[in-house]
Design a protein around this motif. Structure first.
Motif, PDB file in Angstrom:
ATOM      1  N   LEU A 131      28.332 -56.903 -30.998  1.00 26.45           N
ATOM      2  CA  LEU A 131      28.581 -56.593 -32.406  1.00 26.45           C
ATOM      3  C   LEU A 131      29.929 -55.888 -32.577  1.00 26.45           C
ATOM      4  O   LEU A 131      30.686 -56.188 -33.508  1.00 26.45           O
ATOM      5  CB  LEU A 131      27.450 -55.736 -32.968  1.00 26.45           C
ATOM      6  N   LEU A 143      24.384 -59.228 -37.569  1.00 35.78           N
ATOM      7  CA  LEU A 143      23.257 -59.443 -36.664  1.00 35.78           C
ATOM      8  C   LEU A 143      22.161 -60.166 -37.434  1.00 35.78           C
ATOM      9  O   LEU A 143      21.681 -59.675 -38.451  1.00 35.78           O
ATOM     10  CB  LEU A 143      22.728 -58.110 -36.135  1.00 35.78           C
ATOM     11  N   TYR A 144      21.810 -61.325 -36.953  1.00 34.08           N
ATOM     12  CA  TYR A 144      20.690 -62.080 -37.506  1.00 34.08           C
ATOM     13  C   TYR A 144      19.603 -62.042 -36.440  1.00 34.08           C
ATOM     14  O   TYR A 144      19.720 -62.675 -35.391  1.00 34.08           O
ATOM     15  CB  TYR A 144      21.141 -63.509 -37.808  1.00 34.08           C
ATOM     16  N   ASP A 145      18.570 -61.251 -36.678  1.00 35.67           N
ATOM     17  CA  ASP A 145      17.553 -60.987 -35.663  1.00 35.67           C
ATOM     18  C   ASP A 145      16.412 -61.977 -35.818  1.00 35.67           C
ATOM     19  O   ASP A 145      15.761 -62.044 -36.875  1.00 35.67           O
ATOM     20  CB  ASP A 145      17.059 -59.545 -35.787  1.00 35.67           C
ATOM     21  N   THR A 173      20.226 -52.693 -44.966  1.00 36.13           N
ATOM     22  CA  THR A 173      20.881 -53.064 -43.702  1.00 36.13           C
ATOM     23  C   THR A 173      21.964 -54.136 -43.823  1.00 36.13           C
ATOM     24  O   THR A 173      22.610 -54.467 -42.828  1.00 36.13           O
ATOM     25  CB  THR A 173      19.836 -53.541 -42.677  1.00 36.13           C
ATOM     26  N   CYS A 174      22.151 -54.689 -45.007  1.00 35.10           N
ATOM     27  CA  CYS A 174      23.214 -55.681 -45.170  1.00 35.10           C
ATOM     28  C   CYS A 174      23.685 -55.694 -46.613  1.00 35.10           C
ATOM     29  O   CYS A 174      22.994 -55.197 -47.512  1.00 35.10           O
ATOM     30  CB  CYS A 174      22.755 -57.078 -44.748  1.00 35.10           C
ATOM     31  N   THR A 205      15.688 -52.780 -34.535  1.00 40.55           N
ATOM     32  CA  THR A 205      17.001 -53.351 -34.271  1.00 40.55           C
ATOM     33  C   THR A 205      17.782 -53.537 -35.566  1.00 40.55           C
ATOM     34  O   THR A 205      18.944 -53.131 -35.676  1.00 40.55           O
ATOM     35  CB  THR A 205      16.853 -54.704 -33.541  1.00 40.55           C
ATOM     36  N   THR A 206      17.165 -54.141 -36.542  1.00 37.29           N
ATOM     37  CA  THR A 206      17.810 -54.367 -37.840  1.00 37.29           C
ATOM     38  C   THR A 206      18.200 -53.042 -38.477  1.00 37.29           C
ATOM     39  O   THR A 206      19.316 -52.873 -38.986  1.00 37.29           O
ATOM     40  CB  THR A 206      16.865 -55.152 -38.766  1.00 37.29           C
ATOM     41  N   TYR A 209      21.164 -51.118 -36.346  1.00 33.58           N
ATOM     42  CA  TYR A 209      22.531 -51.653 -36.361  1.00 33.58           C
ATOM     43  C   TYR A 209      23.059 -51.934 -37.759  1.00 33.58           C
ATOM     44  O   TYR A 209      24.280 -51.952 -37.959  1.00 33.58           O
ATOM     45  CB  TYR A 209      22.598 -52.935 -35.523  1.00 33.58           C
ATOM     46  N   GLY A 210      22.172 -52.187 -38.696  1.00 34.45           N
ATOM     47  CA  GLY A 210      22.596 -52.594 -40.024  1.00 34.45           C
ATOM     48  C   GLY A 210      23.173 -51.445 -40.845  1.00 34.45           C
ATOM     49  O   GLY A 210      22.441 -50.739 -41.534  1.00 34.45           O
ATOM     50  N   ALA A 218      22.957 -56.410 -40.876  1.00 34.55           N
ATOM     51  CA  ALA A 218      21.817 -56.927 -40.107  1.00 34.55           C
ATOM     52  C   ALA A 218      20.748 -57.445 -41.048  1.00 34.55           C
ATOM     53  O   ALA A 218      20.474 -56.845 -42.095  1.00 34.55           O
ATOM     54  CB  ALA A 218      21.242 -55.843 -39.196  1.00 34.55           C
ATOM     55  N   GLN A 220      16.802 -59.507 -40.649  1.00 35.64           N
ATOM     56  CA  GLN A 220      15.753 -60.031 -39.766  1.00 35.64           C
ATOM     57  C   GLN A 220      15.067 -61.207 -40.435  1.00 35.64           C
ATOM     58  O   GLN A 220      14.799 -61.169 -41.636  1.00 35.64           O
ATOM     59  CB  GLN A 220      14.715 -58.955 -39.457  1.00 35.64           C
TER      60      GLN A 220
END
Length: 266
Positions: A131, A143-145, A173-174, A205-206, A209-210, A218, A220
């Motif tokens: 990233l 990030l696409y989880d 997150t985005c 995770t989302t 980092y998002g 990020a 998900q």
């Protein structure tokens, strides 16, 4: 076996696969009971679903199973969904609430600490590095989880899960245009259902980092496994005909997000 496999790409998009891995070290597998050894809570074939949809995407895959340690859980052990049934950093049960470990073989704190160092941290070190590499190159990284789960799990949610489940932690997150792009595709996907920030709002995770203000976004995507499996019970067989219908929409989502990411950096 390496705990993570990375394929470096030039697109601003990173595809994360924390739950497609099925590797369980022999000494851990010996402690699983018959139910645990089914590895039923795998995100079956999700990496295959996305394979080739965006040629220049970076992929980061955990090779280890979530029963070893869950790469999409807070390393501190804090619950993602306080007050709701869920599974932890090292699950004690499967998604149905049934035990997965032999009696007396449940993981202890020392086991969890060892697995954090051996599996969880290497996966996230690789993900964070990719990233940051792309953010430096493009001024933005997304990030696409990638996830999937059985469509009926009464222990976790009522009724049937929608086919597409977009999670952005309620838009935190985005940037809104990325969420809107994904929602636009799934809302028009004939024969499919969807939800945005429903039961699945984005995992650790989302959420970790998002941070759009830093240039890292990020999102998900949790897919109901009925969209691409012939059966949601062993042997969890892949249904190629179903999958191809699904892949059309997944590719549309990724391409739209990529186009938006290039516009955002102008």
């Amino acid at each position: 076996m390496d705990p993570v496999i990375v394929k470096h790409g030039s697109s601003p998009i990173v595809l994360g696969f924390p739950h497609t891995g099925t590797y369980v070290p022999p000494e851990i597998e010996a402690r699983l009971n018959d139910n645990g050894r089914l590895l039923a809570d795998t995100d079956w074939y999700v990496d295959h679903l996305y394979d080739g949809l965006l040629d220049n995407a970076t992929t980061v895959k955990a090779t280890f199973h979530r029963y070893v340690i869950d790469a999409n859980r807070d390393p501190s052990g804090v619950s993602l969904y306080p007050g709701q049934n869920t599974t932890g950093l090292v699950p004690k049960t499967d998604f149905d609430g049934e035990a997965i470990w032999n009696e007396g073989d449940e993981p202890l704190e020392a086991d969890i600490a060892t697995r954090l160092e051996a599996f969880h941290r290497p996966y996230h070190a690789a993900l964070a590095a990719e990233l940051e590499r792309l953010r430096k190159e493009h001024g933005i990284a997304i990030l696409y989880d990638c996830h999937s789960i059985r469509s009926h799990i009464s222990f976790l949610f009522e009724g049937k899960l929608p086919d597409f489940n977009i999670g952005t932690n309620l838009g935190v997150t985005c940037a809104p245009e990325f969420e809107a792009a994904a929602e636009n595709v799934v809302s028009l996907a004939d024969g499919f259902t969807h939800a945005v920030n429903g039961r699945f709002k984005g995992g650790w995770t989302t959420r970790h980092y998002g941070k759009p203000e830093t240039g890292i976004h990020a999102i998900q995507m949790e897919l109901a496994q009925s969209t691409h499996l012939a059966t949601e019970e062993p042997p969890f067989a892949y249904d190629g005909e179903k999958a191809e219908k699904l892949r059309v929409h997944l590719q549309d989502i990724l391409e739209r997000i990529e186009r938006l990411s290039f516009s955002a950096r102008m």
